[in-house]
Design a protein around this motif. Structure first.
Motif, PDB file in Angstrom:
ATOM      1  N   TRP A  51       0.875  -1.165   0.000  1.00  0.00           N
ATOM      2  CA  TRP A  51       0.000   0.000   0.000  1.00  0.00           C
ATOM      3  C   TRP A  51       0.914   1.217   0.000  1.00  0.00           C
ATOM      4  N   LEU A  52       0.802   2.023  -1.050  1.00  0.00           N
ATOM      5  CA  LEU A  52       1.729   3.123  -1.257  1.00  0.00           C
ATOM      6  C   LEU A  52       0.971   4.442  -1.391  1.00  0.00           C
ATOM      7  N   ASP A  53       1.244   5.364  -0.475  1.00  0.00           N
ATOM      8  CA  ASP A  53       0.609   6.681  -0.544  1.00  0.00           C
ATOM      9  C   ASP A  53       1.251   7.465  -1.690  1.00  0.00           C
ATOM     10  N   THR A  54       0.460   7.774  -2.687  1.00  0.00           N
ATOM     11  CA  THR A  54       0.953   8.487  -3.864  1.00  0.00           C
ATOM     12  C   THR A  54       0.387   9.909  -3.941  1.00  0.00           C
ATOM     13  N   SER A  55      -0.104  10.401  -2.832  1.00  0.00           N
ATOM     14  CA  SER A  55      -0.752  11.719  -2.794  1.00  0.00           C
ATOM     15  C   SER A  55       0.098  12.836  -3.377  1.00  0.00           C
ATOM     16  N   HIS A  56       1.377  12.790  -3.115  1.00  0.00           N
ATOM     17  CA  HIS A  56       2.255  13.892  -3.517  1.00  0.00           C
ATOM     18  C   HIS A  56       3.308  13.446  -4.532  1.00  0.00           C
ATOM     19  N   ARG A  57       2.986  12.401  -5.280  1.00  0.00           N
ATOM     20  CA  ARG A  57       3.903  11.904  -6.307  1.00  0.00           C
ATOM     21  C   ARG A  57       3.268  12.040  -7.678  1.00  0.00           C
ATOM     22  N   THR A  58       4.079  12.308  -8.666  1.00  0.00           N
ATOM     23  CA  THR A  58       3.613  12.262 -10.049  1.00  0.00           C
ATOM     24  C   THR A  58       3.525  10.793 -10.455  1.00  0.00           C
ATOM     25  N   VAL A  59       2.972  10.541 -11.628  1.00  0.00           N
ATOM     26  CA  VAL A  59       2.910   9.173 -12.133  1.00  0.00           C
ATOM     27  C   VAL A  59       4.323   8.606 -12.249  1.00  0.00           C
ATOM     28  N   ASP A  60       5.235   9.378 -12.828  1.00  0.00           N
ATOM     29  CA  ASP A  60       6.617   8.911 -12.986  1.00  0.00           C
ATOM     30  C   ASP A  60       7.275   8.631 -11.631  1.00  0.00           C
ATOM     31  N   GLU A  61       7.054   9.502 -10.666  1.00  0.00           N
ATOM     32  CA  GLU A  61       7.622   9.287  -9.330  1.00  0.00           C
ATOM     33  C   GLU A  61       7.046   8.037  -8.676  1.00  0.00           C
ATOM     34  N   THR A  62       5.767   7.794  -8.900  1.00  0.00           N
ATOM     35  CA  THR A  62       5.119   6.598  -8.356  1.00  0.00           C
ATOM     36  C   THR A  62       5.738   5.342  -8.948  1.00  0.00           C
ATOM     37  N   VAL A  63       5.911   5.334 -10.260  1.00  0.00           N
ATOM     38  CA  VAL A  63       6.522   4.173 -10.925  1.00  0.00           C
ATOM     39  C   VAL A  63       7.943   3.966 -10.405  1.00  0.00           C
ATOM     40  N   GLU A  64       8.706   5.030 -10.284  1.00  0.00           N
ATOM     41  CA  GLU A  64      10.078   4.921  -9.770  1.00  0.00           C
ATOM     42  C   GLU A  64      10.092   4.318  -8.368  1.00  0.00           C
ATOM     43  N   GLU A  65       9.179   4.772  -7.523  1.00  0.00           N
ATOM     44  CA  GLU A  65       9.115   4.267  -6.146  1.00  0.00           C
ATOM     45  C   GLU A  65       8.779   2.778  -6.131  1.00  0.00           C
ATOM     46  N   ILE A  66       7.829   2.377  -6.940  1.00  0.00           N
ATOM     47  CA  ILE A  66       7.448   0.962  -7.003  1.00  0.00           C
ATOM     48  C   ILE A  66       8.643   0.120  -7.467  1.00  0.00           C
ATOM     49  N   LEU A  67       9.329   0.584  -8.484  1.00  0.00           N
ATOM     50  CA  LEU A  67      10.443  -0.187  -9.039  1.00  0.00           C
ATOM     51  C   LEU A  67      11.636  -0.280  -8.093  1.00  0.00           C
ATOM     52  N   LYS A  68      11.843   0.738  -7.251  1.00  0.00           N
ATOM     53  CA  LYS A  68      12.986   0.689  -6.348  1.00  0.00           C
ATOM     54  C   LYS A  68      12.697  -0.097  -5.070  1.00  0.00           C
ATOM     55  N   ARG A  69      11.418  -0.397  -4.818  1.00  0.00           N
ATOM     56  CA  ARG A  69      11.048  -1.152  -3.624  1.00  0.00           C
ATOM     57  C   ARG A  69      11.465  -2.600  -3.756  1.00  0.00           C
ATOM     58  N   ASN A  70      11.610  -3.244  -2.619  1.00  0.00           N
ATOM     59  CA  ASN A  70      11.892  -4.672  -2.562  1.00  0.00           C
ATOM     60  C   ASN A  70      10.655  -5.421  -3.060  1.00  0.00           C
ATOM     61  N   TRP A  71      10.855  -6.333  -3.995  1.00  0.00           N
ATOM     62  CA  TRP A  71       9.755  -7.118  -4.560  1.00  0.00           C
ATOM     63  C   TRP A  71       8.899  -7.754  -3.460  1.00  0.00           C
ATOM     64  N   ALA A  72       9.521  -8.163  -2.373  1.00  0.00           N
ATOM     65  CA  ALA A  72       8.812  -8.857  -1.305  1.00  0.00           C
ATOM     66  C   ALA A  72       7.733  -7.994  -0.651  1.00  0.00           C
TER      67      ALA A  72
END
Length: 80
Positions: free
Chosen positions: A54-75
């Protein structure tokens, strides 16, 4: 119902006040007098199983959201 693995789920969440401010700027809205962003937020947080990331994306752009998801641990979002 999804049987392929690995599988990760990401649930983008938003602060209801941020959603309300965004809605004010749009000509078309998904909300009305009887259904406001806070109502949807309450249903999602109280009734949706807490699976995945569950990722709060309130203050992220679409690109920032994708970057955050990709840098997170898959687990973090993995579903067994």
């Amino acid at each position: 119902m999804i049987r392929s693995r690995p599988l990760a789920v990401v649930m983008p969440t938003h602060d209801p006040d941020v959603v309300a401010r965004r809605e004010e700027k749009r000509s078309k809205t998904g909300y009305g007098p009887d259904w406001q962003p806070r109502d949807l937020d309450t249903v999602l947080r109280d009734s949706t199983p807490r699976i995945g990331l569950w990722l709060d994306t309130s203050h992220r752009t679409v690109d920032e959201t994708v970057e955050e998801i990709l840098k997170r641990n898959w687990a973090e979002g993995a579903i067994s």
